[in-house]
Design a protein around this motif. Sequence first.
Motif, PDB file in Angstrom:
ATOM      1  N   LEU A 283       0.833  -1.203   0.000  1.00  0.00           N
ATOM      2  CA  LEU A 283       0.000   0.000   0.000  1.00  0.00           C
ATOM      3  C   LEU A 283       0.869   1.255   0.000  1.00  0.00           C
ATOM      4  O   LEU A 283       0.538   2.258  -0.646  1.00  0.00           O
ATOM      5  CB  LEU A 283      -0.940  -0.010   1.204  1.00  0.00           C
ATOM      6  N   THR A 284       1.982   1.192   0.705  1.00  0.00           N
ATOM      7  CA  THR A 284       2.920   2.318   0.704  1.00  0.00           C
ATOM      8  C   THR A 284       3.473   2.569  -0.683  1.00  0.00           C
ATOM      9  O   THR A 284       3.742   3.717  -1.076  1.00  0.00           O
ATOM     10  CB  THR A 284       4.074   2.046   1.689  1.00  0.00           C
ATOM     11  N   GLN A 285       3.624   1.491  -1.456  1.00  0.00           N
ATOM     12  CA  GLN A 285       4.162   1.597  -2.807  1.00  0.00           C
ATOM     13  C   GLN A 285       3.087   1.924  -3.843  1.00  0.00           C
ATOM     14  O   GLN A 285       3.379   1.989  -5.042  1.00  0.00           O
ATOM     15  CB  GLN A 285       4.853   0.284  -3.194  1.00  0.00           C
ATOM     16  N   GLY A 286       1.855   2.122  -3.410  1.00  0.00           N
ATOM     17  CA  GLY A 286       0.808   2.549  -4.324  1.00  0.00           C
ATOM     18  C   GLY A 286      -0.195   1.488  -4.714  1.00  0.00           C
ATOM     19  O   GLY A 286      -0.927   1.649  -5.694  1.00  0.00           O
ATOM     20  N   MET A 287      -0.266   0.411  -3.951  1.00  0.00           N
ATOM     21  CA  MET A 287      -1.243  -0.627  -4.258  1.00  0.00           C
ATOM     22  C   MET A 287      -2.663  -0.089  -4.067  1.00  0.00           C
ATOM     23  O   MET A 287      -2.931   0.689  -3.154  1.00  0.00           O
ATOM     24  CB  MET A 287      -1.026  -1.839  -3.339  1.00  0.00           C
ATOM     25  N   ASN A 288      -3.563  -0.510  -4.921  1.00  0.00           N
ATOM     26  CA  ASN A 288      -4.958  -0.120  -4.834  1.00  0.00           C
ATOM     27  C   ASN A 288      -5.532  -0.586  -3.490  1.00  0.00           C
ATOM     28  O   ASN A 288      -5.516  -1.787  -3.184  1.00  0.00           O
ATOM     29  CB  ASN A 288      -5.739  -0.770  -5.987  1.00  0.00           C
ATOM     30  N   PRO A 289      -6.030   0.318  -2.642  1.00  0.00           N
ATOM     31  CA  PRO A 289      -6.560  -0.106  -1.339  1.00  0.00           C
ATOM     32  C   PRO A 289      -7.738  -1.059  -1.463  1.00  0.00           C
ATOM     33  O   PRO A 289      -7.924  -1.948  -0.623  1.00  0.00           O
ATOM     34  CB  PRO A 289      -6.961   1.210  -0.672  1.00  0.00           C
ATOM     35  N   GLY A 290      -8.537  -0.880  -2.506  1.00  0.00           N
ATOM     36  CA  GLY A 290      -9.654  -1.798  -2.723  1.00  0.00           C
ATOM     37  C   GLY A 290      -9.170  -3.196  -3.053  1.00  0.00           C
ATOM     38  O   GLY A 290      -9.768  -4.190  -2.642  1.00  0.00           O
ATOM     39  N   ALA A 291      -8.064  -3.277  -3.804  1.00  0.00           N
ATOM     40  CA  ALA A 291      -7.489  -4.576  -4.130  1.00  0.00           C
ATOM     41  C   ALA A 291      -6.974  -5.267  -2.873  1.00  0.00           C
ATOM     42  O   ALA A 291      -7.086  -6.484  -2.729  1.00  0.00           O
ATOM     43  CB  ALA A 291      -6.361  -4.416  -5.144  1.00  0.00           C
ATOM     44  N   ALA A 292      -6.390  -4.491  -1.963  1.00  0.00           N
ATOM     45  CA  ALA A 292      -5.913  -5.065  -0.698  1.00  0.00           C
ATOM     46  C   ALA A 292      -7.076  -5.665   0.091  1.00  0.00           C
ATOM     47  O   ALA A 292      -6.974  -6.772   0.631  1.00  0.00           O
ATOM     48  CB  ALA A 292      -5.206  -3.995   0.130  1.00  0.00           C
ATOM     49  N   MET A 293      -8.193  -4.954   0.154  1.00  0.00           N
ATOM     50  CA  MET A 293      -9.358  -5.459   0.873  1.00  0.00           C
ATOM     51  C   MET A 293      -9.913  -6.708   0.191  1.00  0.00           C
ATOM     52  O   MET A 293     -10.232  -7.708   0.859  1.00  0.00           O
ATOM     53  CB  MET A 293     -10.435  -4.381   0.956  1.00  0.00           C
ATOM     54  N   ALA A 294     -10.043  -6.669  -1.124  1.00  0.00           N
ATOM     55  CA  ALA A 294     -10.573  -7.820  -1.854  1.00  0.00           C
ATOM     56  C   ALA A 294      -9.684  -9.038  -1.675  1.00  0.00           C
ATOM     57  O   ALA A 294     -10.154 -10.170  -1.532  1.00  0.00           O
ATOM     58  CB  ALA A 294     -10.714  -7.482  -3.337  1.00  0.00           C
ATOM     59  N   PHE A 295      -8.380  -8.816  -1.646  1.00  0.00           N
ATOM     60  CA  PHE A 295      -7.433  -9.909  -1.523  1.00  0.00           C
ATOM     61  C   PHE A 295      -7.557 -10.617  -0.176  1.00  0.00           C
ATOM     62  O   PHE A 295      -7.595 -11.852  -0.102  1.00  0.00           O
ATOM     63  CB  PHE A 295      -6.006  -9.386  -1.715  1.00  0.00           C
ATOM     64  N   VAL A 296      -7.636  -9.848   0.907  1.00  0.00           N
ATOM     65  CA  VAL A 296      -7.699 -10.483   2.229  1.00  0.00           C
ATOM     66  C   VAL A 296      -9.060 -11.145   2.471  1.00  0.00           C
ATOM     67  O   VAL A 296      -9.139 -12.160   3.165  1.00  0.00           O
ATOM     68  CB  VAL A 296      -7.386  -9.472   3.350  1.00  0.00           C
ATOM     69  N   ILE A 297     -10.131 -10.594   1.897  1.00  0.00           N
ATOM     70  CA  ILE A 297     -11.443 -11.204   2.071  1.00  0.00           C
ATOM     71  C   ILE A 297     -11.511 -12.524   1.306  1.00  0.00           C
ATOM     72  O   ILE A 297     -11.884 -13.570   1.863  1.00  0.00           O
ATOM     73  CB  ILE A 297     -12.563 -10.260   1.589  1.00  0.00           C
ATOM     74  N   ALA A 298     -11.151 -12.500   0.028  1.00  0.00           N
ATOM     75  CA  ALA A 298     -11.214 -13.720  -0.775  1.00  0.00           C
ATOM     76  C   ALA A 298     -10.232 -14.768  -0.266  1.00  0.00           C
ATOM     77  O   ALA A 298     -10.553 -15.955  -0.199  1.00  0.00           O
ATOM     78  CB  ALA A 298     -10.926 -13.400  -2.243  1.00  0.00           C
ATOM     79  N   GLY A 299      -9.019 -14.324   0.093  1.00  0.00           N
ATOM     80  CA  GLY A 299      -8.018 -15.268   0.569  1.00  0.00           C
ATOM     81  C   GLY A 299      -8.395 -15.918   1.875  1.00  0.00           C
ATOM     82  O   GLY A 299      -8.152 -17.111   2.085  1.00  0.00           O
ATOM     83  N   GLY A 300      -9.027 -15.150   2.778  1.00  0.00           N
ATOM     84  CA  GLY A 300      -9.410 -15.714   4.065  1.00  0.00           C
ATOM     85  C   GLY A 300     -10.519 -16.741   3.961  1.00  0.00           C
ATOM     86  O   GLY A 300     -10.489 -17.774   4.612  1.00  0.00           O
ATOM     87  N   VAL A 301     -11.505 -16.471   3.101  1.00  0.00           N
ATOM     88  CA  VAL A 301     -12.672 -17.346   3.025  1.00  0.00           C
ATOM     89  C   VAL A 301     -12.411 -18.577   2.176  1.00  0.00           C
ATOM     90  O   VAL A 301     -12.790 -19.691   2.544  1.00  0.00           O
ATOM     91  CB  VAL A 301     -13.888 -16.578   2.456  1.00  0.00           C
ATOM     92  N   SER A 302     -11.758 -18.411   1.028  1.00  0.00           N
ATOM     93  CA  SER A 302     -11.714 -19.510   0.059  1.00  0.00           C
ATOM     94  C   SER A 302     -10.308 -19.881  -0.374  1.00  0.00           C
ATOM     95  O   SER A 302     -10.090 -20.306  -1.505  1.00  0.00           O
ATOM     96  CB  SER A 302     -12.546 -19.148  -1.175  1.00  0.00           C
TER      97      SER A 302
END
Length: 341
Positions: A283-302
């Motif tokens: 995120l410090t390097q400019g990652m899309n904050p929405g992508a970070a949220m989507a990644f942790v939600i999808a990764g945690g569940v499935s």
Amino acid sequence: MADLTQTPRPIPALWQRIDKVALTGALILLVLAVFDPPAVAPTVAEMLDSFAGTLPYILFAVIAIAGMKASGSERLLDGAFKGRETRMIVIGALVGGLSPFCSCQVIPFVAALLAAGAPLSAVMAFWLASPLMDPAMFAITAGGLGFDFALAKTVAAVALGLAGGLTVKLMAATPVFADPLRTQPKVGGCCKAKKATLNWRFWQEAQRRRVFAESGWSNFVFLGKWLMLAYLFQALLIAYVPAEAVARLIGGDGIAPIALAALVGAPAYLNGYAAVPLLEGLLTQGMNPGAAMAFVIAGGVSSIPAAIAVWALVKPRVFAAYIAFALAGAMVAGVTWAALA
């Protein structure tokens, strides 16, 4: 003269007696031994270590199921959820959003709930919300990614549970969710057996002690073998799929990185705690904050370890719905967070 017109006898029953889950794990380790011999011991050690961390939860679920079968207390649940399904969905989502279980540790409890006759809608709500957040993870996430991100993830976890549970309730009569459990192996055991009369002191009767032992052992083997396979995949993913490489694919702006993050996050193992420092740097390097949220939600569940365990309990169509809930919820959470951040 022999009658050659008779139908050939089927393949010997030996193949039918081989446990396919154990065989799959053995073949994976054999392939690993051929192509990367030094990695076998660390992989097995990682798998056993992860399984040991889950073992108390497995034993709790196994004893609970066996005790319920032996005492006949399962009959108390016959009408426990009638007329209260929506409330159970809400409770499942709320409790799941705060429970201290990872995506694999929650499986024994889900097995126990399904064996007890809980409605699939309430179980699905708990199932979807539970892996995403717990008090310790909230503190770590808030410290690394900010209180707002941690709070948003918690809200997303509960919302995903509610959405999934209510959808299952509305579609309960459809072919997708009718008769959701796999018939083999049977979770909870002896599903067709006549229910015993209630006796909480089941250890005083030989027949009930036998039911307790048989049910406990069959459920321990069932849950144990599937979770061992799940943790084997987890160990391989940690060793051969660098989390940094996965996460770097989901930078940029717009909805495309969010969708890609959900798709990549679903099969890619990423521990909720390990994700925090990684995403903090990206995120410090400019990652899309929405992508970070989507990644942790999808990764945690499935993630693959969780998905394997889910696959073991329900039929493919219910499993497909579970994955669809995870991906849709991750994308909605990602888009919403991107708009608010």
